[in-house]
Design an enzyme around this catalytic site. Structure first.
Site, PDB file in Angstrom:
ATOM      1  N   ASP A 164      -0.675   4.532   0.821  1.00 15.07           N
ATOM      2  CA  ASP A 164      -1.151   5.534   1.774  1.00 15.07           C
ATOM      3  C   ASP A 164      -0.355   5.425   3.068  1.00 15.07           C
ATOM      4  O   ASP A 164       0.139   4.350   3.428  1.00 15.07           O
ATOM      5  CB  ASP A 164      -2.647   5.366   2.038  1.00 15.07           C
ATOM      6  CG  ASP A 164      -3.004   4.007   2.623  1.00 15.07           C
ATOM      7  OD1 ASP A 164      -2.531   2.985   2.081  1.00 15.07           O
ATOM      8  OD2 ASP A 164      -3.760   3.953   3.612  1.00 15.07           O
ATOM      9  N   GLU A 168      -5.099   1.329   3.118  1.00 18.38           N
ATOM     10  CA  GLU A 168      -4.838   0.360   4.174  1.00 18.38           C
ATOM     11  C   GLU A 168      -4.921   0.984   5.553  1.00 18.38           C
ATOM     12  O   GLU A 168      -5.446   0.380   6.501  1.00 18.38           O
ATOM     13  CB  GLU A 168      -3.456  -0.266   3.975  1.00 18.38           C
ATOM     14  CG  GLU A 168      -3.169  -1.453   4.900  1.00 18.38           C
ATOM     15  CD  GLU A 168      -2.624  -1.054   6.265  1.00 18.38           C
ATOM     16  OE1 GLU A 168      -2.709  -1.875   7.200  1.00 18.38           O
ATOM     17  OE2 GLU A 168      -2.133   0.084   6.419  1.00 18.38           O
ATOM     18  N   GLU A 169      -4.428   2.204   5.696  1.00 17.66           N
ATOM     19  CA  GLU A 169      -4.333   2.822   7.011  1.00 17.66           C
ATOM     20  C   GLU A 169      -5.681   3.238   7.583  1.00 17.66           C
ATOM     21  O   GLU A 169      -5.804   3.434   8.799  1.00 17.66           O
ATOM     22  CB  GLU A 169      -3.409   4.045   6.957  1.00 17.66           C
ATOM     23  CG  GLU A 169      -1.965   3.742   6.557  1.00 17.66           C
ATOM     24  CD  GLU A 169      -1.191   2.981   7.615  1.00 17.66           C
ATOM     25  OE1 GLU A 169      -1.770   2.645   8.668  1.00 17.66           O
ATOM     26  OE2 GLU A 169      -0.008   2.688   7.379  1.00 17.66           O
ATOM     27  N   HIS A 200       0.839  -1.209   0.000  1.00 13.78           N
ATOM     28  CA  HIS A 200       0.000   0.000   0.000  1.00 13.78           C
ATOM     29  C   HIS A 200       0.867   1.249   0.000  1.00 13.78           C
ATOM     30  O   HIS A 200       2.012   1.260   0.487  1.00 13.78           O
ATOM     31  CB  HIS A 200      -0.989   0.008   1.163  1.00 13.78           C
ATOM     32  CG  HIS A 200      -0.394   0.145   2.531  1.00 13.78           C
ATOM     33  ND1 HIS A 200      -0.168   1.371   3.126  1.00 13.78           N
ATOM     34  CD2 HIS A 200       0.015  -0.778   3.438  1.00 13.78           C
ATOM     35  CE1 HIS A 200       0.337   1.194   4.334  1.00 13.78           C
ATOM     36  NE2 HIS A 200       0.462  -0.106   4.553  1.00 13.78           N
TER      37      HIS A 200
END
Length: 456
Positions: free
Chosen positions: A85, A148-149, A83
């Site tokens: 982000d 993802e975060e 990812h």
């Protein structure tokens, strides 16, 4: 040229591309057309896809939610899930968090370890595998996620819009040797309306910052007669304070913060507050509520008094954290974060806890469940990744189960594999995040070998 030599040949290009992307502050922002997670995240995605195209790979941008590149032919596909982000920089940095600086053999910046470094290492590892000429029978697809975060809506979008499910794969967003088990995670919120009576009445209550953090502080404001307040204010308990006020009592408690996946490493300030309040001469529904919470949860971390003290040999005990509480004259609300062992299920714990709260007069306000993930050590995916790790590092190692959750839960047939080595300093989500060039390159070598092993 062998595979590791092909990886080494990509070193300068890999470092330069990673530095460029680290200079893009891809923290989630306001959604725009083609940028559901903000313009900076879109810029980061567009850069990695242009880099993949320049390396000669097929690419696709799925409306800014997620992108991927692919190499090889075949009916089946193996996936690498990374990812782009990142969490916000925060304070305390000694360098520009979005500078991508190369200094002292390290590349500094938010996302260097989590997860831009491993994502770019995967991309250049794929280029090295192609250049090696080693034959593969499965396609290899690297997915570049963008959310993802803050919820993994990116992978949900991928799956909902025809994204292919891999036969197996891994995410370099965890630890080595390999994470083969992740406990099921449940965040459940309960609330209860109060009709108060008696000399002591709750005015307000507050504690905790997030469900997955052991609360370090909590307080309650209590209305009560001056004489009673004066008597109670003389009480002493460790890490507690009772203060007489104009309205009655201000009761404070302190604890020790820890991550919600390991609550036994902390001390729960909310639980301590409830246990203290339960010793006071409360009345009616307030007394019933405090007594129930103190007896059922208190400062326990394993769910024993709640009747859900599960455990297994693979992942250990269920963990439970009373993460937040709030209340006023008319209600009390709380959120519990608990994680059940990998060989157990939602049905082994959630119905029991929920039923006990409902019987005590609470309403189940909301519940979010992330199911457990578990693959045995002798499963094809885990055993092959372990073999690669041992061959590439010369180290022995066993798979591990964790209480936390990784990106592996977002997509079927995935486990977490790297990028953090045993004993290595972990800087992700902290100031001065970095990845050493040596670690970056060793990851690229391991990831290239893992792609080959799964695709050959």
């Amino acid at each position: 040229m062998n595979l590791n030599s092909c990886v080494e040949a990509q070193k300068e290009s890999l470092i330069a591309a990673l530095q460029h992307n680290l200079r893009i502050p891809s923290v989630q922002g306001a959604p725009e057309a083609g940028a559901p997670y903000g313009s900076a995240v879109r810029e980061s995605l567009e850069h990695v896809l242009k880099t993949a195209e320049a390396l000669g790979f097929r690419t696709e941008n799925m409306d800014g939610h997620l992108g991927w590149c692919e190499y090889g032919e075949g009916v089946e596909m193996i996936a690498v899930l990374g990812h782009l982000d990142v969490v916000s920089a925060g304070d305390g940095w000694s360098c520009d968090p979005f500078g991508g600086e190369l200094r002292d053999g390290r590349i500094w910046g938010r996302g260097a370890t989590d997860d831009k470094g491993p994502a770019f290492a995967s991309l250049y590892a794929l280029a090295a595998l192609r250049d090696s000429g080693l034959p593969i029978r499965r396609r290899i697809r690297i997915l570049f996620g963008c959310n993802e975060e803050t919820g993994s809506a990116d992978v949900k979008y991928y799956l909902a819009h025809g994204g292919e499910v891999p036969v197996m794969g891994f995410t370099p967003d965890g630890e080595y040797p390999v994470i083969n088990g992740e406990k099921g995670i449940i965040n459940v919120s309960f609330s209860r309306q109060l009709s108060q009576s008696g000399d002591i009445r709750l005015m307000s209550m507050q504690g905790g910052t997030a469900p997955n953090v052991v609360p370090a502080q909590a307080f309650a404001k209590l209305a009560c007669p001056p004489e009673l307040a004066r008597r109670i204010s003389r009480l002493y308990a460790p890490m507690m304070r009772f203060t007489e006020t104009s309205y009655g009592l201000f009761v404070e408690s302190w604890g020790v913060s820890a991550h919600g996946s390991t609550p036994e490493l902390g001390e729960n300030a909310i639980g301590r507050l409830l246990l203290a309040l339960d010793t006071l001469p409360l009345s009616g529904q307030l007394a019933d509520t405090v007594r129930f919470l103190a007896a059922t949860l208190g400062m326990e971390t394993d769910g024993a008094s709640a009747g859900i003290a599960l455990r297994d040999e693979v992942s250990g005990k269920l963990s439970l954290n009373l993460g937040t509480i709030s209340g006023d004259e008319n209600h009390i609300s709380l959120i519990i974060n608990y994680r059940y062992p990998v060989t157990k299920s939602y049905d082994d714990c959630a119905p029991i806890l929920n039923r006990s709260f409902v019987q005590a007069g609470f309403t189940l306000a909301s519940e979010v469940h992330k199911p457990k993930l578990y693959l045995p050590e002798n499963s094809p995916l885990v055993s092959r990744l372990l073999q690669v790790y041992r061959e590439q590092t010369g180290l022995d190692g066993s798979p591990k189960c964790i209480g936390g959750g990784t990106y592996a839960k977002a997509l079927p047939n995935i486990v977490a594999f790297g990028p953090v080595f045993p004993g290595e300093e972990v800087r992700e989500h902290k100031p001065d995040e970095y990845i050493s060039v040596d670690t970056l390159m060793k990851n690229a070598q391991i990831l290239a070998a893992a792609m080959y092993e799964l695709a050959k």
